[in-house]
Design a protein around this motif. Structure first.
Motif, PDB file in Angstrom:
ATOM      1  N   ILE A   1       0.853  -1.186   0.000  1.00 35.79           N
ATOM      2  CA  ILE A   1       0.000   0.000   0.000  1.00 35.79           C
ATOM      3  C   ILE A   1       0.891   1.239   0.000  1.00 35.79           C
ATOM      4  N   HIS A   2       0.534   2.233  -0.815  1.00 37.28           N
ATOM      5  CA  HIS A   2       1.199   3.538  -0.811  1.00 37.28           C
ATOM      6  C   HIS A   2       0.454   4.455   0.144  1.00 37.28           C
ATOM      7  N   LEU A   3       1.188   5.146   1.000  1.00 33.47           N
ATOM      8  CA  LEU A   3       0.596   6.064   1.971  1.00 33.47           C
ATOM      9  C   LEU A   3       1.218   7.446   1.806  1.00 33.47           C
ATOM     10  N   TRP A   4       0.360   8.466   1.759  1.00 35.25           N
ATOM     11  CA  TRP A   4       0.799   9.853   1.737  1.00 35.25           C
ATOM     12  C   TRP A   4       0.214  10.562   2.945  1.00 35.25           C
ATOM     13  N   PHE A   5       1.003  11.381   3.622  1.00 39.27           N
ATOM     14  CA  PHE A   5       0.485  12.297   4.627  1.00 39.27           C
ATOM     15  C   PHE A   5       0.414  13.677   3.997  1.00 39.27           C
ATOM     16  N   ASN A   6      -0.792  14.248   3.929  1.00 37.56           N
ATOM     17  CA  ASN A   6      -1.008  15.551   3.313  1.00 37.56           C
ATOM     18  C   ASN A   6      -1.262  16.592   4.401  1.00 37.56           C
ATOM     19  N   PRO A   7      -0.234  17.335   4.810  1.00 41.26           N
ATOM     20  CA  PRO A   7      -0.410  18.308   5.893  1.00 41.26           C
ATOM     21  C   PRO A   7      -1.424  19.385   5.537  1.00 41.26           C
ATOM     22  N   ALA A   8      -2.095  19.878   6.552  1.00 42.28           N
ATOM     23  CA  ALA A   8      -3.093  20.930   6.354  1.00 42.28           C
ATOM     24  C   ALA A   8      -2.421  22.233   5.941  1.00 42.28           C
ATOM     25  N   GLY A   9      -3.126  22.985   5.078  1.00 41.19           N
ATOM     26  CA  GLY A   9      -2.714  24.337   4.754  1.00 41.19           C
ATOM     27  C   GLY A   9      -1.656  24.471   3.691  1.00 41.19           C
ATOM     28  N   GLN A  10      -1.519  23.484   2.799  1.00 42.67           N
ATOM     29  CA  GLN A  10      -0.508  23.593   1.758  1.00 42.67           C
ATOM     30  C   GLN A  10      -0.869  22.752   0.542  1.00 42.67           C
ATOM     31  N   ASP A  11      -0.206  23.055  -0.579  1.00 36.83           N
ATOM     32  CA  ASP A  11      -0.322  22.265  -1.801  1.00 36.83           C
ATOM     33  C   ASP A  11       0.519  21.001  -1.631  1.00 36.83           C
ATOM     34  N   ASN A  12      -0.139  19.841  -1.684  1.00 36.30           N
ATOM     35  CA  ASN A  12       0.567  18.581  -1.460  1.00 36.30           C
ATOM     36  C   ASN A  12       0.761  17.770  -2.741  1.00 36.30           C
ATOM     37  N   THR A  13       0.708  18.438  -3.897  1.00 32.32           N
ATOM     38  CA  THR A  13       0.811  17.743  -5.174  1.00 32.32           C
ATOM     39  C   THR A  13       2.076  16.912  -5.276  1.00 32.32           C
ATOM     40  N   ASP A  14       3.197  17.447  -4.823  1.00 34.21           N
ATOM     41  CA  ASP A  14       4.485  16.790  -5.032  1.00 34.21           C
ATOM     42  C   ASP A  14       4.914  15.908  -3.871  1.00 34.21           C
ATOM     43  N   ASN A  15       4.019  15.622  -2.943  1.00 35.36           N
ATOM     44  CA  ASN A  15       4.365  14.708  -1.856  1.00 35.36           C
ATOM     45  C   ASN A  15       4.733  13.329  -2.395  1.00 35.36           C
ATOM     46  N   SER A  16       5.689  12.705  -1.759  1.00 35.62           N
ATOM     47  CA  SER A  16       6.064  11.338  -2.112  1.00 35.62           C
ATOM     48  C   SER A  16       5.390  10.361  -1.171  1.00 35.62           C
TER      49      SER A  16
ATOM     50  N   PHE B   1     -20.213  30.504   4.468  1.00 32.79           N
ATOM     51  CA  PHE B   1     -18.894  31.034   4.119  1.00 32.79           C
ATOM     52  C   PHE B   1     -18.195  30.075   3.165  1.00 32.79           C
ATOM     53  N   ASP B   2     -17.165  30.571   2.518  1.00 34.31           N
ATOM     54  CA  ASP B   2     -16.380  29.781   1.571  1.00 34.31           C
ATOM     55  C   ASP B   2     -15.001  29.476   2.138  1.00 34.31           C
ATOM     56  N   VAL B   3     -14.464  28.318   1.734  1.00 35.68           N
ATOM     57  CA  VAL B   3     -13.113  27.909   2.129  1.00 35.68           C
ATOM     58  C   VAL B   3     -12.368  27.503   0.867  1.00 35.68           C
ATOM     59  N   ASN B   4     -11.168  28.027   0.686  1.00 35.45           N
ATOM     60  CA  ASN B   4     -10.324  27.664  -0.456  1.00 35.45           C
ATOM     61  C   ASN B   4      -9.283  26.639  -0.024  1.00 35.45           C
ATOM     62  N   LEU B   5      -9.133  25.590  -0.825  1.00 35.66           N
ATOM     63  CA  LEU B   5      -8.170  24.532  -0.533  1.00 35.66           C
ATOM     64  C   LEU B   5      -7.240  24.337  -1.725  1.00 35.66           C
ATOM     65  N   ALA B   6      -5.946  24.222  -1.442  1.00 34.80           N
ATOM     66  CA  ALA B   6      -4.959  23.914  -2.474  1.00 34.80           C
ATOM     67  C   ALA B   6      -5.085  22.441  -2.879  1.00 34.80           C
ATOM     68  N   PRO B   7      -4.427  22.013  -3.952  1.00 40.33           N
ATOM     69  CA  PRO B   7      -4.494  20.604  -4.355  1.00 40.33           C
ATOM     70  C   PRO B   7      -4.089  19.656  -3.222  1.00 40.33           C
ATOM     71  N   PHE B   8      -4.904  18.631  -2.979  1.00 36.48           N
ATOM     72  CA  PHE B   8      -4.660  17.616  -1.946  1.00 36.48           C
ATOM     73  C   PHE B   8      -4.463  18.228  -0.558  1.00 36.48           C
ATOM     74  N   ASP B   9      -5.075  19.370  -0.339  1.00 33.45           N
ATOM     75  CA  ASP B   9      -4.972  20.098   0.929  1.00 33.45           C
ATOM     76  C   ASP B   9      -6.113  19.663   1.854  1.00 33.45           C
TER      77      ASP B   9
END
Length: 259
Positions: free
Chosen positions: A60-75, A195-203
Motif C-alpha cells: 500500500i502507498h501512503l501519503w500524509f497531506n499536511p493541512a494548509g498547503q499544496d501537497n501535489t508533489d508529496n512522495s 462562508f467559503d473555504v479555499n483549498l490547495a491541491p490535496f490540501d
C-alpha cells in the motif's frame, strides 16, 4: 509524485452514480480524512494509530497531506502488507516523522479496509479518542452535482462542547468549498453561517469550533452542508465533536442523500 490515475476514473463513475462505492467491502484508494501528531485545546495532544486489513493486497502507498498547503508533489511511503492486518502506531509522528494535522491518502494493489483511532491521554489515566475509518475515493462530493451531491453532517450546539469541521481536497486542483449551516427546520442558522473555504491541491483544513460563528445558545439538529462550488474537484468532510471537560471526541463523516 502523487498518483492521480484513479481520480479521473472515480470522477467518471460519480457522474453516473455512486451507490456501489458506499457498499464496497474493500477498495483500492481512499482517505483517512484526519490524522494528527499535534497539541489541541484544553491540554489535549492528539495521536493517530492506523490499521490496514488487506483483502488480497500485498503493498500500500501512503501519503500524509499536511493541512494548509499544496501537497501535489508529496512522495508516498510504500508499506508491505505481509499479514492480514498491519498496525502502524503514531503514523504521523512515526512513519512520516511529521507533526501537525492532515489527511492520509492511500492506494493499494488490492482491496483494503483502513481504520484509524485518533486519541489523547486522559489526566485520570487511559485515553479518549475517536475512530476514523478510511473512506473510498468514490465517497467524495464532486463539483457540478448540486445539493444532492453535497455532504451533510448533523450536530447540536451546546455549552461545554466544541465541533470541529474538517474539509479534505481529494483532487489535484484548487477548490472552493461552500459551507452552510442550517437549523433543524431547514432555515439558515443565525450569525455567520455561510462562508467559503479555499483549498490547495490535496490540501485539508480543520475549522475548530465552527459553531462559534453562531450566536451563543443551545440549538439541536443543526445541519452543516459542504459542497464544491469551483468548476472541478472533489472533497470529503467531517465533524469531530469534542467534550471540553474530558476531550472525549465523536467523529461523523459527511453523508449525501443522492446524486
Amino acid at each position: 509524485m502523487k498518483c492521480r490515475i484513479l481520480f479521473a476514473l472515480v470522477i467518471a463513475v460519480l457522474s453516473v452514480g455512486a451507490g456501489d462505492a458506499f457498499s464496497a467491502p474493500g477498495h483500492l484508494e481512499g482517505y483517512v480524512p484526519a490524522a494528527a501528531n499535534a497539541a489541541g485545546r484544553f491540554d489535549s495532544y492528539w495521536t493517530t494509530d492506523l490499521w490496514i486489513y488487506q483483502q488480497g493486497a500485498t503493498v500500500i502507498h501512503l501519503w500524509f497531506n499536511p493541512a494548509g498547503q499544496d501537497n501535489t508533489d508529496n512522495s508516498s511511503i510504500v508499506v508491505p502488507l505481509d499479514g492480514p492486518v498491519v498496525h502502524l502506531s503514531d503514523i504521523v509522528g512515526g512513519l512520516f516523522e511529521a507533526e501537525g494535522i492532515g489527511s492520509i491518502h492511500y492506494l493499494a494493489d488490492g482491496p483494503v479496509t483502513v481504520v484509524s483511532r485518533t486519541w489523547t491521554s486522559s489526566p485520570d489515566g487511559g485515553s479518549y479518542g475517536q475512530t476514523i475509518p478510511g473512506q473510498p475515493l468514490g465517497n467524495a462530493s464532486v463539483a457540478g452535482t448540486g445539493q444532492g451531491g453535497a455532504l451533510r453532517m448533523l450536530v447540536n450546539q451546546r455549552a461545554g462542547f466544541r465541533s470541529n469541521l474538517g474539509l479534505v481536497n481529494v483532487s489535484p486542483l484548487s477548490v472552493t468549498v461552500a459551507v452552510e449551516i442550517f437549523t433543524a427546520d431547514g432555515e439558515p442558522a443565525p450569525g455567520d453561517s455561510s462562508f467559503d473555504v479555499n483549498l490547495a491541491p490535496f490540501d485539508m483544513t480543520q475549522i475548530n469550533d465552527v459553531l462559534q460563528r453562531l450566536p451563543a445558545g443551545q440549538r439541536e439538529g443543526l445541519v452543516v452542508r459542504t459542497g464544491v462550488t469551483s468548476a472541478a474537484g472533489g472533497i470529503m468532510s467531517y465533524i469531530s465533536e469534542v467534550d471540553n471537560s474530558t476531550n472525549d471526541a465523536a467523529y461523523q463523516e459527511g453523508f449525501r442523500f443522492a446524486f
